[in-house]
Design a protein around this motif. Structure first.
Motif: not given
Length: 123
Positions: A33-43, A86-95
């Protein structure tokens, strides 16, 4: 040494598109499995999309219909095409890579993560 390297992040206006790429390198027989995760500030870090060896894709509800995940199994890469950002997609995206085989019968232990790539959606 196994590594995941992401690319493709950046700044985009709302409604725009970006494509993220992640390449796994090292001695690899296959990746389950390969995938993408994201982390926004404070979340907390959250799943965005993942795809298993059989081609089954899993998406977060917030990105369904806007994001598309795909894999090149021969090249051990995973792509994330992001539309209608959208602005709410703003985050650091991790593989993330899970279930990695070094040989037909030998697994690497644990999961592997990339270093992250920043995606900023702003006007």
């Amino acid at each position: 040494q196994l590594q995941l390297v992401e690319s493709g992040g950046g700044l985009v206006q709302p409604g725009g598109s970006l494509r993220l790429s992640c390449a796994a390198s090292g001695s690899i027989f296959s990746i389950n499995t390969m995938g993408w995760y994201r982390q926004a500030p404070g979340k907390q870090r959250e799943l965005v999309a993942s795809m298993s060896t059989g081609g089954s894709a899993n998406y977060a509800d917030s990105v369904k219909g806007r994001f598309t995940i795909s894999r090149d199994y021969a090249k051990n890469t995973v792509l994330l095409k992001m539309n209608s950002l959208m602005p709410e997609d703003t985050a650091v995206y991790y593989c993330r890579a899970q279930g990695i085989k070094r040989t037909v019968s030998l697994y690497y232990g644990g999961d592997y993560w990339g270093q992250g790539t920043q995606v900023t959606v702003s006007s």
